[in-house]
Design a protein around this motif. Structure first.
Motif, PDB file in Angstrom:
ATOM      1  N   MET A   1       0.850  -1.178   0.000  1.00 10.80           N
ATOM      2  CA  MET A   1       0.000   0.000   0.000  1.00 10.80           C
ATOM      3  C   MET A   1       0.894   1.239   0.000  1.00 10.80           C
ATOM      4  O   MET A   1       1.803   1.364   0.802  1.00 10.80           O
ATOM      5  N   ASN A   2       0.588   2.186  -0.863  1.00 15.08           N
ATOM      6  CA  ASN A   2       1.366   3.411  -0.978  1.00 15.08           C
ATOM      7  C   ASN A   2       0.683   4.515  -0.179  1.00 15.08           C
ATOM      8  O   ASN A   2      -0.425   4.917  -0.488  1.00 15.08           O
ATOM      9  N   ASN A   3       1.342   5.015   0.860  1.00 17.86           N
ATOM     10  CA  ASN A   3       0.781   6.048   1.710  1.00 17.86           C
ATOM     11  C   ASN A   3       1.300   7.436   1.367  1.00 17.86           C
ATOM     12  O   ASN A   3       1.120   8.358   2.141  1.00 17.86           O
ATOM     13  N   THR A   4       1.975   7.594   0.255  1.00 14.81           N
ATOM     14  CA  THR A   4       2.489   8.911  -0.109  1.00 14.81           C
ATOM     15  C   THR A   4       1.376   9.764  -0.684  1.00 14.81           C
ATOM     16  O   THR A   4       0.429   9.260  -1.282  1.00 14.81           O
ATOM     17  N   THR A   5       1.502  11.035  -0.457  1.00 14.48           N
ATOM     18  CA  THR A   5       0.544  11.981  -1.014  1.00 14.48           C
ATOM     19  C   THR A   5       1.296  12.977  -1.870  1.00 14.48           C
ATOM     20  O   THR A   5       2.486  13.210  -1.674  1.00 14.48           O
ATOM     21  N   THR A   6       0.605  13.560  -2.788  1.00 10.11           N
ATOM     22  CA  THR A   6       1.206  14.580  -3.632  1.00 10.11           C
ATOM     23  C   THR A   6       1.327  15.866  -2.832  1.00 10.11           C
ATOM     24  O   THR A   6       0.348  16.320  -2.242  1.00 10.11           O
ATOM     25  N   PRO A   7       2.522  16.452  -2.791  1.00 13.72           N
ATOM     26  CA  PRO A   7       2.674  17.691  -2.030  1.00 13.72           C
ATOM     27  C   PRO A   7       1.945  18.839  -2.719  1.00 13.72           C
ATOM     28  O   PRO A   7       1.712  18.797  -3.925  1.00 13.72           O
ATOM     29  N   PRO A   8       1.562  19.868  -1.946  1.00 12.17           N
ATOM     30  CA  PRO A   8       0.945  21.038  -2.564  1.00 12.17           C
ATOM     31  C   PRO A   8       1.876  21.637  -3.615  1.00 12.17           C
ATOM     32  O   PRO A   8       3.085  21.458  -3.567  1.00 12.17           O
ATOM     33  N   ARG A   9       1.308  22.379  -4.552  1.00 10.94           N
ATOM     34  CA  ARG A   9       2.073  22.933  -5.667  1.00 10.94           C
ATOM     35  C   ARG A   9       3.170  23.887  -5.233  1.00 10.94           C
ATOM     36  O   ARG A   9       4.098  24.111  -5.975  1.00 10.94           O
ATOM     37  N   ASP A  10       3.105  24.468  -4.057  1.00 10.03           N
ATOM     38  CA  ASP A  10       4.135  25.429  -3.664  1.00 10.03           C
ATOM     39  C   ASP A  10       5.239  24.783  -2.834  1.00 10.03           C
ATOM     40  O   ASP A  10       6.100  25.452  -2.332  1.00 10.03           O
ATOM     41  N   ARG A  11       5.218  23.469  -2.698  1.00  6.99           N
ATOM     42  CA  ARG A  11       6.237  22.771  -1.911  1.00  6.99           C
ATOM     43  C   ARG A  11       7.400  22.395  -2.824  1.00  6.99           C
ATOM     44  O   ARG A  11       7.305  22.359  -4.018  1.00  6.99           O
ATOM     45  N   GLY A  12       8.478  22.032  -2.169  1.00  2.64           N
ATOM     46  CA  GLY A  12       9.646  21.596  -2.920  1.00  2.64           C
ATOM     47  C   GLY A  12      10.756  22.609  -2.788  1.00  2.64           C
ATOM     48  O   GLY A  12      10.525  23.778  -2.508  1.00  2.64           O
ATOM     49  N   GLU A  13      11.945  22.133  -2.966  1.00  2.00           N
ATOM     50  CA  GLU A  13      13.127  22.975  -2.846  1.00  2.00           C
ATOM     51  C   GLU A  13      13.230  23.916  -4.034  1.00  2.00           C
ATOM     52  O   GLU A  13      13.300  23.487  -5.178  1.00  2.00           O
ATOM     53  N   LEU A  14      13.221  25.190  -3.737  1.00  2.00           N
ATOM     54  CA  LEU A  14      13.409  26.191  -4.781  1.00  2.00           C
ATOM     55  C   LEU A  14      14.831  26.712  -4.694  1.00  2.00           C
ATOM     56  O   LEU A  14      15.365  26.884  -3.599  1.00  2.00           O
ATOM     57  N   THR A  15      15.427  26.954  -5.838  1.00  2.00           N
ATOM     58  CA  THR A  15      16.722  27.621  -5.880  1.00  2.00           C
ATOM     59  C   THR A  15      16.570  28.884  -6.706  1.00  2.00           C
ATOM     60  O   THR A  15      15.743  28.950  -7.617  1.00  2.00           O
ATOM     61  N   TYR A  16      17.352  29.874  -6.350  1.00  2.00           N
ATOM     62  CA  TYR A  16      17.297  31.182  -6.998  1.00  2.00           C
ATOM     63  C   TYR A  16      18.693  31.510  -7.503  1.00  2.00           C
ATOM     64  O   TYR A  16      19.675  31.279  -6.810  1.00  2.00           O
ATOM     65  N   ARG A  17      18.752  32.069  -8.702  1.00  2.00           N
ATOM     66  CA  ARG A  17      20.037  32.509  -9.236  1.00  2.00           C
ATOM     67  C   ARG A  17      19.804  33.606 -10.257  1.00  2.00           C
ATOM     68  O   ARG A  17      18.714  33.736 -10.826  1.00  2.00           O
ATOM     69  N   ASP A  18      20.833  34.405 -10.478  1.00  2.00           N
ATOM     70  CA  ASP A  18      20.771  35.424 -11.516  1.00  2.00           C
ATOM     71  C   ASP A  18      20.891  34.737 -12.872  1.00  2.00           C
ATOM     72  O   ASP A  18      21.725  33.836 -13.056  1.00  2.00           O
ATOM     73  N   ALA A  19      20.068  35.151 -13.809  1.00  2.00           N
ATOM     74  CA  ALA A  19      20.098  34.569 -15.153  1.00  2.00           C
ATOM     75  C   ALA A  19      21.386  34.953 -15.868  1.00  2.00           C
ATOM     76  O   ALA A  19      21.978  36.006 -15.606  1.00  2.00           O
ATOM     77  N   ALA A  20      21.782  34.094 -16.786  1.00  2.00           N
ATOM     78  CA  ALA A  20      22.903  34.351 -17.686  1.00  2.00           C
ATOM     79  C   ALA A  20      22.347  34.434 -19.107  1.00  2.00           C
ATOM     80  O   ALA A  20      21.214  34.009 -19.363  1.00  2.00           O
ATOM     81  N   GLU A  21      23.122  34.966 -20.015  1.00  2.00           N
ATOM     82  CA  GLU A  21      22.655  35.079 -21.404  1.00  2.00           C
ATOM     83  C   GLU A  21      22.238  33.727 -21.974  1.00  2.00           C
ATOM     84  O   GLU A  21      21.320  33.653 -22.786  1.00  2.00           O
ATOM     85  N   ALA A  22      22.866  32.656 -21.518  1.00  2.00           N
ATOM     86  CA  ALA A  22      22.520  31.317 -21.998  1.00  2.00           C
ATOM     87  C   ALA A  22      21.089  30.912 -21.621  1.00  2.00           C
ATOM     88  O   ALA A  22      20.528  29.989 -22.212  1.00  2.00           O
ATOM     89  N   ASP A  23      20.481  31.597 -20.654  1.00  2.00           N
ATOM     90  CA  ASP A  23      19.119  31.281 -20.202  1.00  2.00           C
ATOM     91  C   ASP A  23      18.031  31.915 -21.072  1.00  2.00           C
ATOM     92  O   ASP A  23      16.856  31.568 -20.933  1.00  2.00           O
ATOM     93  N   VAL A  24      18.388  32.839 -21.934  1.00  2.00           N
ATOM     94  CA  VAL A  24      17.392  33.588 -22.711  1.00  2.00           C
ATOM     95  C   VAL A  24      16.438  32.653 -23.449  1.00  2.00           C
ATOM     96  O   VAL A  24      15.215  32.847 -23.422  1.00  2.00           O
TER      97      VAL A  24
END
Length: 190
Positions: free
Chosen positions: A1-24
């Motif tokens: 039996m699987n007791n896992t649930t889907t986390p809310p949409r705002d959960r999870g590890e977020l990382t932040y970084r400044d964009a580089a030209e390669a991200d355009v």
């Protein structure tokens, strides 16, 4: 039996970084998806009923990334870009713009987390006391969302750049921007 649930949409590890030209190449479609076309209708930030055409282009995104005193903050989850926002140093203030969250991820608190991080970074990076942004006056739902985050309407309007398709093709003749501001010297708004 699987007791896992889907986390809310705002959960999870977020990382932040400044964009580089390669991200355009990745960021332009992300921004477009949040504002224009049928894909944007999945989320609540769509401008599809107000504006057709493009929201931005590679050159405009590149300018935000490379301009002095400016950054495009990329938000990633598991190494994948899911949101971004522009921060620009303007004297005692910072400008917040080009805010985009993938439409399917909107409405779950992610935007609130991102704007709080953007405000924190602007305070720490530039020592600014105010965050500024402009919002299309007809976007009452979006303005109300920003007001709940501590922004206030100023009544200062600027015209929409009619005739300049780099900003989209207006579907109405009554578009204008209003300046919204937030005092960053106060405690952060949850």
């Amino acid at each position: 039996m699987n007791n896992t649930t889907t986390p809310p949409r705002d959960r999870g590890e977020l990382t932040y970084r400044d964009a580089a030209e390669a991200d355009v190449a990745v960021l332009v479609p992300l921004i477009e998806s949040a504002y224009r076309g049928d894909a944007s209708r999945t989320g609540w930030t769509t401008e599809a009923d107000l504006l057709a055409g493009q929201r931005t282009d590679p050159e405009a995104v590149r300018q935000v990334i490379t301009a002095p005193g400016s950054t495009l903050l990329v938000v990633e989850r598991d190494g994948e870009p899911i949101a971004c926002c522009q921060l620009e140093h303007r004297g005692d203030a910072a400008y917040f713009g080009m805010f985009a969250v993938r439409p399917e991820m909107q409405g779950g608190g992610l935007g609130r987390r991102i704007i709080a991080e953007a405000e924190r970074r602007a305070r720490e990076r530039w020592g600014v006391r105010e965050m500024q942004m402009t919002v299309i006056t007809l976007r009452a739902d979006l303005i109300a969302w920003y007001e709940r985050r501590g922004y206030r309407r100023t009544g200062k309007l600027s015209p929409f750049p009619y005739g300049d398709e780099r900003f989209g093709i207006p579907q109405r003749d009554d578009l204008a921007f209003e300046l919204l501001v937030k005092d960053l010297s106060q405690a952060p708004t949850p």
